[in-house]
Design an enzyme around this catalytic site. Structure first.
Site, PDB file in Angstrom:
ATOM      1  N   TRP A   1       4.332  31.649  30.504  1.00 46.60           N
ATOM      2  CA  TRP A   1       5.585  32.266  31.272  1.00 46.60           C
ATOM      3  C   TRP A   1       5.779  31.340  32.748  1.00 46.60           C
ATOM      4  CZ3 TRP A   1       3.410  32.447  36.077  1.00 46.60           C
ATOM      5  CH2 TRP A   1       1.861  32.917  36.108  1.00 46.60           C
ATOM      6  N   ASN A   2       5.119  30.306  32.865  1.00 46.49           N
ATOM      7  CA  ASN A   2       5.382  29.535  34.217  1.00 46.49           C
ATOM      8  C   ASN A   2       6.569  28.748  34.297  1.00 46.49           C
ATOM      9  OD1 ASN A   2       3.730  28.037  32.771  1.00 46.49           O
ATOM     10  ND2 ASN A   2       2.972  26.915  34.589  1.00 46.49           N
TER      11      ASN A   2
ATOM     12  N   LYS B   1       7.395  31.480  19.891  1.00 50.81           N
ATOM     13  CA  LYS B   1       6.759  32.717  20.526  1.00 50.81           C
ATOM     14  C   LYS B   1       6.520  32.513  21.865  1.00 50.81           C
ATOM     15  CE  LYS B   1       3.770  35.292  21.538  1.00 50.81           C
ATOM     16  NZ  LYS B   1       3.971  35.729  22.940  1.00 50.81           N
TER      17      LYS B   1
ATOM     18  N   GLY C   1      -0.731  27.061  27.289  1.00 52.24           N
ATOM     19  CA  GLY C   1      -1.336  28.141  27.721  1.00 52.24           C
ATOM     20  C   GLY C   1      -2.820  28.130  28.240  1.00 52.24           C
TER      21      GLY C   1
ATOM     22  N   GLU D   1      -1.776  22.185  25.191  1.00 49.30           N
ATOM     23  CA  GLU D   1      -1.367  21.849  26.372  1.00 49.30           C
ATOM     24  C   GLU D   1      -2.035  23.215  27.381  1.00 49.30           C
ATOM     25  OE1 GLU D   1      -0.536  19.530  28.198  1.00 49.30           O
ATOM     26  OE2 GLU D   1       0.367  18.125  26.671  1.00 49.30           O
ATOM     27  N   LEU D   2      -3.286  22.846  27.820  1.00 50.64           N
ATOM     28  CA  LEU D   2      -4.050  23.891  28.370  1.00 50.64           C
ATOM     29  C   LEU D   2      -4.187  24.013  29.969  1.00 50.64           C
ATOM     30  CD1 LEU D   2      -6.814  24.272  25.770  1.00 50.64           C
ATOM     31  CD2 LEU D   2      -4.618  25.167  25.765  1.00 50.64           C
TER      32      LEU D   2
ATOM     33  N   CYS E   1       0.079  24.566  35.938  1.00 54.88           N
ATOM     34  CA  CYS E   1      -1.116  23.766  35.096  1.00 54.88           C
ATOM     35  C   CYS E   1      -1.716  22.845  35.910  1.00 54.88           C
ATOM     36  CB  CYS E   1      -0.623  23.468  33.779  1.00 54.88           C
ATOM     37  SG  CYS E   1       0.828  22.373  33.545  1.00 54.88           S
TER      38      CYS E   1
ATOM     39  N   GLU F   1      -9.957  28.144  36.778  1.00 55.19           N
ATOM     40  CA  GLU F   1      -8.346  28.135  37.191  1.00 55.19           C
ATOM     41  C   GLU F   1      -8.202  29.668  37.760  1.00 55.19           C
ATOM     42  OE1 GLU F   1      -5.485  28.114  33.874  1.00 55.19           O
ATOM     43  OE2 GLU F   1      -4.473  26.484  35.072  1.00 55.19           O
TER      44      GLU F   1
END
Ligand code: NAD
Length: 492
Positions: free
Chosen positions: A151-152, A175, A227, A249-250, A283, A384
């Site tokens: 969502w960021n 999604k 996410g 991508e975490l 992130c 995090e």
């Protein structure tokens, strides 16, 4: 009240069982709108639409040049609608309108770059020892790519993920996060306005279960996920069951290192931008600042003073510097992680609570927070937060700070502030992260690779290598001579 359905093959598709879910406005705490809750039936419908657009539909039949031009046109159309997209995003995730608008505008750069790359995807001719054989490679798309986003930065991340996959000739089922689903549907509609055929980009909305149905679908040939590390692990394990590869991508716990020879005005702005921009919900948040011991007290004082001056409030206003965090759950996470750090011995230098914002008593606001006196094993140093919480720690030399900076499971980004050119490059080599910024922070663009080392991800967004993740290589062998092969011995 805003109402959205799934978007499949150019049509609004409600959930077959009529189920919906609600999204909130984090600035007010009130309801923003309702969305169709996609289950396996709608996911199946969307994936089949994407598969048809890929196999028999117009997307597969288009030349790479035409495909690329349509991506470029899409970028232009998104830029024209940037204000509307940004308003929707700010109302859904509480990030500053100015930042959301900038992201919607620069999406065009990504679509120009990857659109331009579409007709530069080339195979090679392999100079074999056996000259009677012509051996060449074809770079072929995979089929349907399932894209799951957070969502960021909803539009920005969707475009970063979709642009290379589409340029390579794949079709998409997206999604988006349940917190910010609206802009994904708007983007898909704008794609059709730009001439991208229906079925090329489909959107299903819902929670984790919707994402799981997408990952599990047998026609999804690749998963692109942005996410959290936890969700990334779960998705990779699921995709692994089907032997489908993932681009991941975490998250991160990025170090931002300030040496005593740095331009301290620049470093101060960079450390603040690293953690308080977007209320820490990036992130690449530089959430661990390491400050050389000789400047520690004065530099930390400067950070605290500036943090206390940050204007918190309505993210739609140009004068606001920090809006709310995106969800009530995130607000509670910020609070509980700071409380846990304190219970483990940390001291709060500023912030550490909810500010009183008179106009928005129900909003999810959290103060810019700086904590110190943490050990390297404090929970806050290892995990995090994804909120405006900075941990500051002194260090004495390069060796010590490198050991501290690399002592993490993450490896997304790192910052180094110094005027010593040799030190800068030595640090850049030794830091275990996919991006190292020297005397700058939070810089990112379409043609420079971005991604994580260690648990921060697999694969790269942006730059030429991004497109190869959505292609597979076929090796074609063609005998040009008349020789009859010995059936029992392999030809080499
Ligand atoms: P999240 O992992 O909770 O959710 C991301 C998306 O995955 C959502 O659409 C969610 O519905 C879906 N999802 C969650 N669990 C799933 C599962 N098991 N199977 C399938 N789908 C699942 O992340 P978030 O809270 O939306 O976003 C914040 C996280 O994203 C932070 O950790 C942040 O660091 C990370 N992030 C990384 C990057 C990057 O480029 N490296 C960029 C932005 C955000």
């Amino acid at each position: 009240m805003n109402t959205y359905s799934n978007y499949v093959a150019g049509k609004d598709v409600p959930a077959a069982d009529g189920r919906t879910f609600t999204a909130f406005n984090p600035t007010t705490g009130g309801v923003w709108g309702t969305f169709a809750l996609a289950g396996p039936t709608e996911v199946d419908r969307a994936v089949k639409a994407a598969s048809e657009a890929f196999r028999t539909g117009p997307w597969g039949a288009l030349s790479p040049t035409r495909r690329g031009r349509l991506l470029m046109k899409w970028g232009e159309v998104i830029a024209e609608h940037a204000d509307r997209i940004a308003t929707i995003e700010t109302e859904q995730n509480g990030k500053l309108f100015a930042e959301m608008r900038a992201q919607a505008r620069i999406a065009q750069d990504w679509l120009y770059y990857f659109g331009g790359l579409a007709d530069k995807i080339e195979g090679t001719v392999i100079p074999l020892d056996r000259q009677s054989i012509l051996n060449y490679t074809l770079r072929e798309p995979l089929g349907v790519v399932g894209v799951i986003t957070p969502w960021n930065s909803p539009t920005f991340i969707a475009i970063m993920s979709l642009a290379p996959a589409l340029a390579a000739g794949n079709t998409i089922v997206l999604k988006p996060s349940e917190i910010t689903s609206a802009s994904a549907i708007e983007l898909a509609r704008l794609a059709e306005l730009a001439g991208i055929p229906p079925g090329v980009i489909n959107v299903v909305t819902g929670f984790r279960e919707t994402g799981e149905a997408l990952v599990d679908h047998p026609l999804v040939a690749k998963v692109s996920f942005t996410g959290s590390v936890g969700a990334g692990r779960a998705i990779a394990a699921r995709a692994g069951q089907r032997l489908v590869s993932c681009m991941l991508e975490l998250g991160g716990k990025s170090p931002n290192i300030v040496f005593d020879d740095a331009n301290l005005d620049q470093a101060e702005a960079g450390v603040l931008a690293g953690i308080f921009a977007a209320a820490g919900q990036t992130c690449v948040a530089g959430s661990r600042a390491y400050i050389h011991e000789s400047i520690y007290d004065t530099f930390v004082d400067r950070l605290v003073r500036r943090a206390q001056q940050i204007t918190i409030g309505d993210p739609l206003l140009a004068t606001t510097q920090m809006g709310p965090v995106a969800t009530k759950m995130q607000l509670e996470k910020d609070e509980s992680m700071v409380a846990r750090a304190v219970s483990e011995g940390a001291k709060v230098l500023c912030g550490g609570g909810r500010p009183a914002i008179a106009e928005f008593p129900g909003g999810y606001f959290y103060q810019p927070t700086i904590v110190h006196q943490l050990t390297k094993d404090n929970f806050l140093m290892r995990n995090e937060v994804f909120g405006p919480v900075l941990a500051v720690t002194p260090f004495k030399d390069e060796a010590e700070v490198l050991a501290l900076a690399n002592d993490t499971e993450f490896g997304l980004a790192a910052g180094v502030w110094t005027h010593d050119i040799r030190r800068a490059h030595k640090m850049a080599r030794a830091l275990e992260s996919g991006t190292v910024w020297v005397n700058t922070y939070r810089a990112l663009t379409f043609n420079s690779p971005f991604g994580g080392y260690k648990a921060s991800g697999i694969g790269r967004q942006n730059g030429i290598e991004a497109v190869y993740q959505y292609l597979q290589t076929k090796s074609v062998w063609c005998e040009l001579g008349d020789e009859v092969q010995d059936p029992f011995i392999m030809k080499v």
